[in-house]
Design a protein around this motif. Structure first.
Motif, mmCIF file in Angstrom:
data_model
loop_
_atom_site.group_PDB
_atom_site.id
_atom_site.type_symbol
_atom_site.label_atom_id
_atom_site.label_comp_id
_atom_site.label_asym_id
_atom_site.label_seq_id
_atom_site.Cartn_x
_atom_site.Cartn_y
_atom_site.Cartn_z
ATOM 1 N N ASP A 217 0.810 -1.211 0.000
ATOM 2 C CA ASP A 217 0.000 0.000 0.000
ATOM 3 C C ASP A 217 0.850 1.271 0.000
ATOM 4 O OD1 ASP A 217 -2.275 -1.511 -0.029
ATOM 5 O OD2 ASP A 217 -2.562 -1.464 2.159
ATOM 6 N N LEU A 218 2.043 1.187 0.553
ATOM 7 C CA LEU A 218 2.913 2.368 0.571
ATOM 8 C C LEU A 218 3.489 2.676 -0.814
ATOM 9 C CD1 LEU A 218 4.884 2.006 3.928
ATOM 10 C CD2 LEU A 218 3.157 3.721 3.339
ATOM 11 N N ARG A 219 3.426 1.694 -1.716
ATOM 12 C CA ARG A 219 3.979 1.952 -3.052
ATOM 13 C C ARG A 219 3.205 3.049 -3.770
ATOM 14 N NH1 ARG A 219 4.821 -4.271 -5.261
ATOM 15 N NH2 ARG A 219 6.441 -4.860 -3.746
ATOM 16 N N ASN A 220 1.867 3.057 -3.583
ATOM 17 C CA ASN A 220 1.062 4.067 -4.287
ATOM 18 C C ASN A 220 1.398 5.483 -3.845
ATOM 19 O OD1 ASN A 220 -0.265 2.134 -5.826
ATOM 20 N ND2 ASN A 220 -1.885 1.852 -4.292
ATOM 21 N N PRO A 221 1.378 5.785 -2.539
ATOM 22 C CA PRO A 221 1.736 7.166 -2.169
ATOM 23 C C PRO A 221 3.180 7.520 -2.508
ATOM 24 C CG PRO A 221 1.463 5.796 -0.215
ATOM 25 C CD PRO A 221 0.942 5.006 -1.355
ATOM 26 N N ILE A 222 4.063 6.558 -2.393
ATOM 27 C CA ILE A 222 5.459 6.839 -2.768
ATOM 28 C C ILE A 222 5.557 7.121 -4.258
ATOM 29 C CG2 ILE A 222 7.755 5.807 -2.965
ATOM 30 C CD1 ILE A 222 7.221 4.364 -0.339
ATOM 31 N N ALA A 223 4.829 6.309 -5.069
ATOM 32 C CA ALA A 223 4.847 6.548 -6.519
ATOM 33 C C ALA A 223 4.238 7.914 -6.863
ATOM 34 C CB ALA A 223 4.089 5.436 -7.238
ATOM 35 N N ILE A 224 3.173 8.274 -6.123
ATOM 36 C CA ILE A 224 2.545 9.581 -6.368
ATOM 37 C C ILE A 224 3.511 10.710 -6.019
ATOM 38 C CG2 ILE A 224 0.704 11.125 -5.591
ATOM 39 C CD1 ILE A 224 -1.060 8.661 -5.235
ATOM 40 N N MET A 225 4.167 10.612 -4.888
ATOM 41 C CA MET A 225 5.110 11.652 -4.487
ATOM 42 C C MET A 225 6.273 11.731 -5.468
ATOM 43 S SD MET A 225 5.120 11.035 -0.356
ATOM 44 C CE MET A 225 6.137 12.471 -0.027
ATOM 45 N N THR A 226 6.772 10.585 -5.906
ATOM 46 C CA THR A 226 7.870 10.586 -6.872
ATOM 47 C C THR A 226 7.431 11.230 -8.192
ATOM 48 O OG1 THR A 226 8.744 8.556 -5.880
ATOM 49 C CG2 THR A 226 9.521 9.123 -8.095
ATOM 50 N N GLY A 227 6.184 10.915 -8.623
ATOM 51 C CA GLY A 227 5.668 11.486 -9.875
ATOM 52 C C GLY A 227 5.531 12.994 -9.801
ATOM 53 N N TYR A 228 5.030 13.489 -8.651
ATOM 54 C CA TYR A 228 4.886 14.928 -8.515
ATOM 55 C C TYR A 228 6.245 15.631 -8.448
ATOM 56 C CZ TYR A 228 -0.175 15.241 -8.128
ATOM 57 O OH TYR A 228 -1.524 15.213 -8.401
ATOM 58 N N VAL A 229 7.222 14.985 -7.819
ATOM 59 C CA VAL A 229 8.555 15.572 -7.774
ATOM 60 C C VAL A 229 9.129 15.681 -9.181
ATOM 61 C CG1 VAL A 229 10.927 15.209 -6.997
ATOM 62 C CG2 VAL A 229 9.024 14.886 -5.401
ATOM 63 N N GLU A 230 8.988 14.612 -9.963
ATOM 64 C CA GLU A 230 9.473 14.657 -11.348
ATOM 65 C C GLU A 230 8.696 15.695 -12.164
ATOM 66 O OE1 GLU A 230 9.067 10.695 -12.746
ATOM 67 O OE2 GLU A 230 10.796 9.919 -11.617
ATOM 68 N N TYR A 231 7.390 15.787 -11.905
ATOM 69 C CA TYR A 231 6.566 16.768 -12.618
ATOM 70 C C TYR A 231 7.033 18.191 -12.326
ATOM 71 C CZ TYR A 231 2.413 19.637 -13.571
ATOM 72 O OH TYR A 231 1.552 20.621 -14.002
ATOM 73 N N LEU A 232 7.311 18.474 -11.052
ATOM 74 C CA LEU A 232 7.780 19.815 -10.693
ATOM 75 C C LEU A 232 9.147 20.102 -11.299
ATOM 76 C CD1 LEU A 232 6.685 19.953 -6.933
ATOM 77 C CD2 LEU A 232 5.613 21.133 -8.878
ATOM 78 N N GLN A 233 10.008 19.078 -11.281
ATOM 79 C CA GLN A 233 11.340 19.302 -11.847
ATOM 80 C C GLN A 233 11.274 19.568 -13.349
ATOM 81 O OE1 GLN A 233 13.465 15.773 -10.700
ATOM 82 N NE2 GLN A 233 14.013 16.587 -8.668
ATOM 83 N N GLU A 234 10.460 18.807 -14.071
ATOM 84 C CA GLU A 234 10.357 18.997 -15.515
ATOM 85 C C GLU A 234 9.772 20.377 -15.856
ATOM 86 O OE1 GLU A 234 8.048 15.791 -16.938
ATOM 87 O OE2 GLU A 234 9.613 14.265 -16.654
ATOM 88 N N ASN A 235 8.719 20.789 -15.144
ATOM 89 C CA ASN A 235 8.110 22.088 -15.421
ATOM 90 C C ASN A 235 9.038 23.230 -15.035
ATOM 91 O OD1 ASN A 235 4.944 22.008 -16.208
ATOM 92 N ND2 ASN A 235 5.475 20.206 -14.983
#
Length: 426
Positions: A217-235
């Motif tokens: 279950d922790l994989r989903n929030p970790i994946a979400i946080m990782t995705g948002y971090v990458e999203y912020l870095q790319e933008n």
């Protein structure tokens, strides 16, 4: 059921000693009597006497002749004794008679008969002692091999199994003495150890399942946080990061972090529940359960759900932890209130030393995915992170501490059913 009469080791030992003494006395008496008969047969009769005839010839020559004669109640006449080499002649000399009692018959025995007589005397003294030694030895051998050795062997074998961490065996010994009671107590201890180990192993397996579930279950929030971090870095690198995008990403990151915080708090609370101790006390059924149901009815205030309770328990006193049972039912009813539409039913059953409480509702019921994982300690279908299945997890742990478990099922045509069981002492 007929009560089994107990026989102590002391009474068994005294019985064996009494029988042995009786046999020793009997054998000693027969031996002494036999030796007496042998001595009587060897020695002359005590009523025998020497009859001496002394004859004096005219020329002064004196001759003697002896004869052994038995004195009894019917004496028989006997003629004149004639010495060897003489003829009977009444006109020759004078004849006199003398009777002499045989005082020591042993002195008249031959060497062989004397030896036999001595042996019989020795046997009269030695055989009773020998019989006593043999009797004590045989009594000790019989008592050990028939009374002591079987339970000792059983207990030694059981000790070897326990030392090898093997509790999957049984102690079968039907003795009625103290050693038999010890074997029975040892078997009860083995069963308790086996049950405790089984429950401990089950809890360890469920803890592994819990860890695997949390990790999954922790994989989903970790994946979400990782995705948002990458999203912020790319933008940010592309120069397209606006305040609106940043605010939205930060808000989602905050929600995800809060969900992860719920997971950690749940694990901490569950660990504290596992340290809870069971405190049993004697209560009166069904009055105690009725009072508990009245207390649980407070949960239905300010709701439109109706609460019904049935008692299928006989009157009597039992020993259980009422506070623990109340916590279990409170969690189950609180969970049922989230899904029930109109009614929740609580039913109590008592059979074979097990008290069961069944909570049913008329909601949608459990999903097939949840029922497939119904033996897991920790599971929830709520994706919002607000309800992580802690109620069921806590209830399962508490029931296991009281020697029971939690079972999930669905009832027809719709609705969920949770059955909580605990072991009690009557």
């Amino acid at each position: 059921m007929e009560k089994i009469k107990r026989q102590s080791l002391k009474s068994s030992f005294m019985e064996a000693v009494a029988i042995t003494m009786l046999i020793v006395f009997l054998c000693s008496g027969l031996a002494i009597f036999g030796c007496y008969l042998l001595q009587k047969h060897i020695l002359p009769d005590s009523n025998e006497v020497w009859l001496t005839q002394q004859t004096t010839a005219p020329d002064g020559t004196v001759t003697e002749a002896k004869m052994r004669y038995v004195l009894d109640d019917s004496p028989e006449p006997f003629g004149q004794l004639i010495a060897d080499g003489q003829e009977r002649n009444e006109s020759q000399g004078q004849t006199s008679y003398m009777i002499e009692r045989i005082e020591s018959s042993y002195s008249m025995l031959s060497p062989k008969t004397r030896t036999a007589y001595r042996v019989s005397q020795i046997c009269m003294m030695l055989l009773p002692f020998l019989f006593a030694v043999i009797g004590i030895t045989l009594c000790a051998w019989w008592f050990y091999h028939k009374i002591l050795e079987p339970p000792i062997t059983v207990l030694m074998d059981a000790t070897v199994h326990i030392q090898d961490r093997d509790l999957n065996f049984q102690i079968n010994f039907s003795g009625r003495d103290e050693l038999g009671q010890l074997c029975t107590a040892f078997e009860k201890m083995r069963q308790t150890l086996y049950e405790n180990n089984r429950q401990l192993w089950s809890m360890l397996e469920e803890r592994r399942a819990l860890q695997a579930s949390v990790a999954h279950d922790l994989r989903n929030p970790i994946a979400i946080m990782t995705g948002y971090v990458e999203y912020l870095q790319e933008n940010r690198q592309g120069g397209t990061l606006t305040d609106e995008k940043l605010e939205k990403a930060l808000a989602n990151l905050g929600i995800t972090a809060e969900r992860m915080g719920h997971y950690t708090d749940t694990m901490r609370d569950l660990g504290a529940i596992e340290e809870t101790e069971v405190h049993r006390r004697e209560v009166e059924l069904p009055e105690f359960l009725q009072h508990m149901a009245d207390s649980l009815s407070i949960l239905f205030q300010n709701t439109e759900v109706r609460f019904a309770c049935d008692f299928h328990v006989p009157a009597g006193r039992v020993v259980l932890d009422g506070e623990l049972l109340y916590r279990v039912l409170e969690n189950l009813i609180s969970n049922a209130l989230r899904f029930a539409e109109h009614q929740i039913e609580l039913a109590f059953y008592l059979e074979h030393g097990t008290l069961s409480a069944t909570v049913t509702d008329d909601g949608p019921g459990f999903s097939d995915k949840l029922l497939q994982k119904k033996t897991a300690l920790f599971y929830s279908e709520d994706t919002s992170g607000k309800h992580l299945g802690l109620g069921l997890a806590v209830s399962r742990v508490l029931c296991q501490k009281h020697g029971g478990t939690i079972e999930l099922s669905n009832r027809l045509p719709h609705g969920a059913c949770v059955k909580a069981t605990i072991t009690i002492k009557q």
